[in-house]
Design a protein around this motif. Structure first.
Motif, PDB file in Angstrom:
ATOM      1  N   SER A   1      41.703  38.507  45.898  1.00 54.76           N
ATOM      2  CA  SER A   1      42.283  38.788  44.582  1.00 54.76           C
ATOM      3  C   SER A   1      41.144  39.285  43.704  1.00 54.76           C
ATOM      4  O   SER A   1      40.597  40.348  43.988  1.00 54.76           O
ATOM      5  N   GLY A   2      40.724  38.539  42.694  1.00 53.64           N
ATOM      6  CA  GLY A   2      39.573  38.967  41.911  1.00 53.64           C
ATOM      7  C   GLY A   2      39.588  38.410  40.503  1.00 53.64           C
ATOM      8  O   GLY A   2      40.529  37.729  40.082  1.00 53.64           O
ATOM      9  N   CYS A   3      38.531  38.707  39.770  1.00 55.16           N
ATOM     10  CA  CYS A   3      38.392  38.231  38.394  1.00 55.16           C
ATOM     11  C   CYS A   3      39.262  39.046  37.445  1.00 55.16           C
ATOM     12  O   CYS A   3      39.679  40.160  37.751  1.00 55.16           O
ATOM     13  N   ILE A   4      39.490  38.457  36.267  1.00 56.92           N
ATOM     14  CA  ILE A   4      40.143  39.164  35.170  1.00 56.92           C
ATOM     15  C   ILE A   4      39.171  39.232  33.998  1.00 56.92           C
ATOM     16  O   ILE A   4      37.966  39.028  34.173  1.00 56.92           O
ATOM     17  N   SER A   5      39.662  39.517  32.807  1.00 52.57           N
ATOM     18  CA  SER A   5      38.788  39.899  31.697  1.00 52.57           C
ATOM     19  C   SER A   5      37.898  38.784  31.169  1.00 52.57           C
ATOM     20  O   SER A   5      36.941  39.057  30.444  1.00 52.57           O
TER      21      SER A   5
ATOM     22  N   THR B   1      46.909  40.957  41.045  1.00 53.47           N
ATOM     23  CA  THR B   1      46.833  41.227  42.480  1.00 53.47           C
ATOM     24  C   THR B   1      46.888  39.953  43.319  1.00 53.47           C
ATOM     25  O   THR B   1      46.759  40.021  44.546  1.00 53.47           O
ATOM     26  N   ALA B   2      47.066  38.789  42.696  1.00 51.47           N
ATOM     27  CA  ALA B   2      47.124  37.528  43.436  1.00 51.47           C
ATOM     28  C   ALA B   2      48.210  37.590  44.501  1.00 51.47           C
ATOM     29  O   ALA B   2      49.258  38.226  44.315  1.00 51.47           O
ATOM     30  N   ASN B   3      47.966  36.921  45.616  1.00 54.47           N
ATOM     31  CA  ASN B   3      48.895  36.949  46.736  1.00 54.47           C
ATOM     32  C   ASN B   3      48.845  35.607  47.449  1.00 54.47           C
ATOM     33  O   ASN B   3      48.088  34.707  47.055  1.00 54.47           O
TER      34      ASN B   3
ATOM     35  N   GLN C   1      27.433  26.172  37.229  1.00 54.38           N
ATOM     36  CA  GLN C   1      27.797  26.859  38.467  1.00 54.38           C
ATOM     37  C   GLN C   1      29.188  26.447  38.936  1.00 54.38           C
ATOM     38  O   GLN C   1      29.980  27.283  39.388  1.00 54.38           O
ATOM     39  N   GLY C   2      29.492  25.166  38.799  1.00 55.95           N
ATOM     40  CA  GLY C   2      30.805  24.691  39.212  1.00 55.95           C
ATOM     41  C   GLY C   2      31.927  25.309  38.401  1.00 55.95           C
ATOM     42  O   GLY C   2      32.994  25.651  38.948  1.00 55.95           O
ATOM     43  N   PHE C   3      31.697  25.491  37.096  1.00 54.02           N
ATOM     44  CA  PHE C   3      32.727  26.127  36.278  1.00 54.02           C
ATOM     45  C   PHE C   3      32.837  27.615  36.577  1.00 54.02           C
ATOM     46  O   PHE C   3      33.924  28.193  36.464  1.00 54.02           O
ATOM     47  N   ASP C   4      31.758  28.249  36.975  1.00 55.99           N
ATOM     48  CA  ASP C   4      31.854  29.645  37.424  1.00 55.99           C
ATOM     49  C   ASP C   4      32.785  29.731  38.629  1.00 55.99           C
ATOM     50  O   ASP C   4      33.685  30.588  38.692  1.00 55.99           O
ATOM     51  N   ALA C   5      32.602  28.824  39.597  1.00 54.59           N
ATOM     52  CA  ALA C   5      33.499  28.794  40.755  1.00 54.59           C
ATOM     53  C   ALA C   5      34.937  28.499  40.331  1.00 54.59           C
ATOM     54  O   ALA C   5      35.887  29.098  40.856  1.00 54.59           O
ATOM     55  N   LEU C   6      35.094  27.591  39.377  1.00 52.78           N
ATOM     56  CA  LEU C   6      36.438  27.274  38.887  1.00 52.78           C
ATOM     57  C   LEU C   6      37.101  28.509  38.296  1.00 52.78           C
ATOM     58  O   LEU C   6      38.271  28.808  38.585  1.00 52.78           O
ATOM     59  N   PHE C   7      36.365  29.253  37.468  1.00 53.55           N
ATOM     60  CA  PHE C   7      36.967  30.409  36.808  1.00 53.55           C
ATOM     61  C   PHE C   7      37.195  31.567  37.765  1.00 53.55           C
ATOM     62  O   PHE C   7      38.121  32.352  37.574  1.00 53.55           O
ATOM     63  N   HIS C   8      36.372  31.690  38.814  1.00 54.46           N
ATOM     64  CA  HIS C   8      36.720  32.661  39.861  1.00 54.46           C
ATOM     65  C   HIS C   8      38.097  32.331  40.437  1.00 54.46           C
ATOM     66  O   HIS C   8      38.898  33.226  40.718  1.00 54.46           O
ATOM     67  N   SER C   9      38.348  31.042  40.595  1.00 55.72           N
ATOM     68  CA  SER C   9      39.617  30.604  41.192  1.00 55.72           C
ATOM     69  C   SER C   9      40.782  30.749  40.228  1.00 55.72           C
ATOM     70  O   SER C   9      41.860  31.232  40.609  1.00 55.72           O
ATOM     71  N   THR C  10      40.603  30.341  38.964  1.00 55.42           N
ATOM     72  CA  THR C  10      41.697  30.450  37.993  1.00 55.42           C
ATOM     73  C   THR C  10      42.000  31.904  37.667  1.00 55.42           C
ATOM     74  O   THR C  10      43.169  32.301  37.569  1.00 55.42           O
ATOM     75  N   GLU C  11      40.965  32.715  37.516  1.00 56.23           N
ATOM     76  CA  GLU C  11      41.188  34.133  37.235  1.00 56.23           C
ATOM     77  C   GLU C  11      41.867  34.817  38.420  1.00 56.23           C
ATOM     78  O   GLU C  11      42.759  35.650  38.254  1.00 56.23           O
ATOM     79  N   GLY C  12      41.431  34.468  39.630  1.00 55.75           N
ATOM     80  CA  GLY C  12      42.065  35.039  40.807  1.00 55.75           C
ATOM     81  C   GLY C  12      43.522  34.639  40.927  1.00 55.75           C
ATOM     82  O   GLY C  12      44.353  35.416  41.418  1.00 55.75           O
ATOM     83  N   TYR C  13      43.854  33.428  40.471  1.00 51.29           N
ATOM     84  CA  TYR C  13      45.230  32.939  40.547  1.00 51.29           C
ATOM     85  C   TYR C  13      46.120  33.621  39.511  1.00 51.29           C
ATOM     86  O   TYR C  13      47.316  33.822  39.745  1.00 51.29           O
ATOM     87  N   LEU C  14      45.532  33.992  38.359  1.00 54.05           N
ATOM     88  CA  LEU C  14      46.301  34.656  37.303  1.00 54.05           C
ATOM     89  C   LEU C  14      46.307  36.177  37.445  1.00 54.05           C
ATOM     90  O   LEU C  14      47.104  36.864  36.787  1.00 54.05           O
ATOM     91  N   ASN C  15      45.451  36.704  38.268  1.00 58.74           N
ATOM     92  CA  ASN C  15      45.289  38.144  38.467  1.00 58.74           C
ATOM     93  C   ASN C  15      46.604  38.780  38.954  1.00 58.74           C
ATOM     94  O   ASN C  15      47.329  38.200  39.757  1.00 58.74           O
TER      95      ASN C  15
END
Length: 389
Positions: free
Chosen positions: A261-265, A211-213, A195-209
């Motif tokens: 922002s949001g997830c990526i692929s 649409t990041a702002n 679960q913690g890595f799911d939260a991590l990847f929401h954050s990393t994907e959102g940062y690389l997206n």
């Protein structure tokens, strides 16, 4: 910068905050409580605590307890039918991301006609607009993984077609969320890590997206920092309330990343894996493909400075290259004891990988469009193959 900020959820955060539910303004007169089909919500006393709070607030309720780890559309329909039969005018999700996602979906179908897939974009969904506003949702999270308590999104599986797709709109934000780290101390170590890595990847994907702002960046980097600091501690000692609090806060911040922002692929690729194999925990699937996925990004130099910033947030203060994030990621996985997960242990076969690429592209194609790079089907297959063992 072009961005829109909208997170309308009232969030009550902190240890023992469930005991404050009766003090809050609840959005209806009778609740449908949605929980998982497992025993933990009852055996750990969390359902009893919630029922006591509702009794104190003089709000009657009924319980729906059929939600699976990868929630299915058929249970959404059953829950919505029960809500209508019992005269419930709001829904409470008590559990992890699957339960709260299901609560949101049940809230949709309690007021809208037809089938949930009528309102899904992607796959066999019809992409129709909802004609009626969903019932209000209260989210009480007992895990720290999806951040669904702070975003409008839900992910449901249509089992007969192996489609695992997300949907949501402004009306599916929870109106109230309780984030109580004391409800998370009973989560077993492996699932704390998944679960913690799911939260991590929401954050990393959102940062690389794409649409990041500025808003999402602030949430992303702080969530990454908190997980780098405390996830391993929470995995190794579930009763460490400071670590649990850090991870819970990171998860809620990651939900805010999803809202801004949001997830990526990476998420598209994993949803295909767990659509084919529902016994695969979502976070575990993400861990399996993450090294190859982020190595691809690093080697193609499409987001070097952002990869370096994420590495520093994870604790690698001397990071100077994009691959430093990959090294920091693998180090965290080792520290959490999840660096040796194998696809084959969950029944995934090499010959399925090409079909999973097709499934990811067909059902969650939108996430590929916000990638910082362009992934071909061959690239996706290569990521799966490099991750397979």
């Amino acid at each position: 910068m072009q961005s829109t900020y909208y997170i309308p959820t009232r969030i009550v955060f902190g240890n023992h905050s469930l005991s404050r539910l009766s003090e809050q303004k609840l959005p209806g007169k009778k609740a449908l409580i949605v929980i998982s089909q497992g025993k933990s919500t009852r055996s750990n006393g969390y359902l009893d605590q919630l029922e006591a709070q509702l009794n104190q607030a003089q709000v009657p309720f009924v319980v729906f307890d059929k939600i699976q780890a990868n929630p299915a559309k058929r249970h959404v329909n059953e829950g919505a039918e029960l809500a209508n039969q019992a005269g419930c005018d709001f829904v409470i999700g008590l559990g992890g991301g699957s339960v709260i996602d299901s609560a949101k979906a049940i809230a949709i179908m309690a007021t809208n006609t037809g089938d949930l897939w009528d309102y899904v974009n992607g796959g066999s969904g019809k992409g129709k607009p909802m004609t009626e506003k969903p019932l209000p949702v209260v989210a009480i999270t007992t895990t720290a993984g999806t951040g669904t308590e702070a975003d409008p999104w839900l992910v449901i599986t249509k089992e007969e077609t192996q489609e695992k797709i997300g949907l949501g709109n402004d009306a599916t934000f929870p109106v109230l969320s309780i984030v109580d780290p004391t409800l998370m101390v009973s989560v077993p170590s492996p699932f704390t890590a998944y679960q913690g890595f799911d939260a991590l990847f929401h954050s990393t994907e959102g940062y690389l997206n794409k649409t990041a702002n500025t808003f999402s960046d602030l949430y992303s980097l702080e969530a990454i920092r908190l997980l780098g600091k405390s996830l391993a501690a929470a995995v190794h000692d579930g009763a460490d309330l400071q670590a649990r609090e850090d991870v819970a806060l990171a998860n809620t911040l990651a939900g805010m990343v999803e809202s801004t922002s949001g997830c990526i692929s990476e998420h598209s690729l994993e949803h295909a894996m767990s659509a084919f194999h529902p016994n695969l925990p979502h976070g575990a699937g993400l861990i399996m493909i993450s090294k190859a996925y982020y190595t691809y990004i690093a080697e193609h130099h499409v987001s070097d400075q952002r990869m370096i910033a994420m590495a520093k947030a994870l604790g690698r203060s001397d990071a100077a290259s994009a691959m430093d994030f990959v090294h920091a990621l693998v180090d965290l996985q080792k520290a959490c004891g999840v660096d040796t997960l194998k696809m084959s242990e969950y029944g995934i076969k090499v010959e399925e990988l090409a079909k999973m690429v097709e499934n990811a592209r067909e059902n969650m194609a939108g996430l590929f469009t916000v990638d910082p790079m362009t992934l071909s089907d061959e690239d996706c297959l290569s990521i799966y193959q490099k991750s397979f063992c």
